[in-house]
Design a protein around this motif. Sequence first.
Motif: not given
Length: 158
Positions: A65-87
């Motif tokens: 549960q380290h997804v968010g916009d705080g320090p040391h968290e994975l920003h949700p937009i980066n998860v979306a970018r990774a999903a787009a890369l996968a597609k």
Amino acid sequence: MQLRPTRVLDLVLNVIVAAALGWAVTRWAYSSFPAITMFAGASLLPVAAIETALGFVIKAKIADQHVGDGPHELHPINVARAAALAKASLQVGSIAAGAWLGFLLWAFPQRASVSAAEADIPGAVVGLLAGSALVAAALWLEFCCRAPEDPTDDSATT
């Protein structure tokens, strides 16, 4: 609009169409092809390795549960970018695997009469395996980018 997992049927159709085109182009223009090296075939392997590692990182961040916009968290937009890369990688990998398969379908029967075809087969096999590895890595990354199921909040419904 909701992003849905890639359908295996779509990937199979990519492979079939690319194999048919690869076979036709190889049959028509093989004499003008450069020699197929192992490096040509293996060009997608680094991308597959990176996407596999990225999948593990994203899966761990989501699980912790380290997804968010705080320090040391994975920003949700980066998860979306990774999903787009996968597609995108699913499309590239399936088309590349199909093209190499089409090449092999032409070259393998010709290996007895065309000496260059015999020499090109190992690089093409590596290319087929690399395209398949990219598809597998991209499917893994796509799976890792899925949002966890929302827990039911019983107190909010009462």
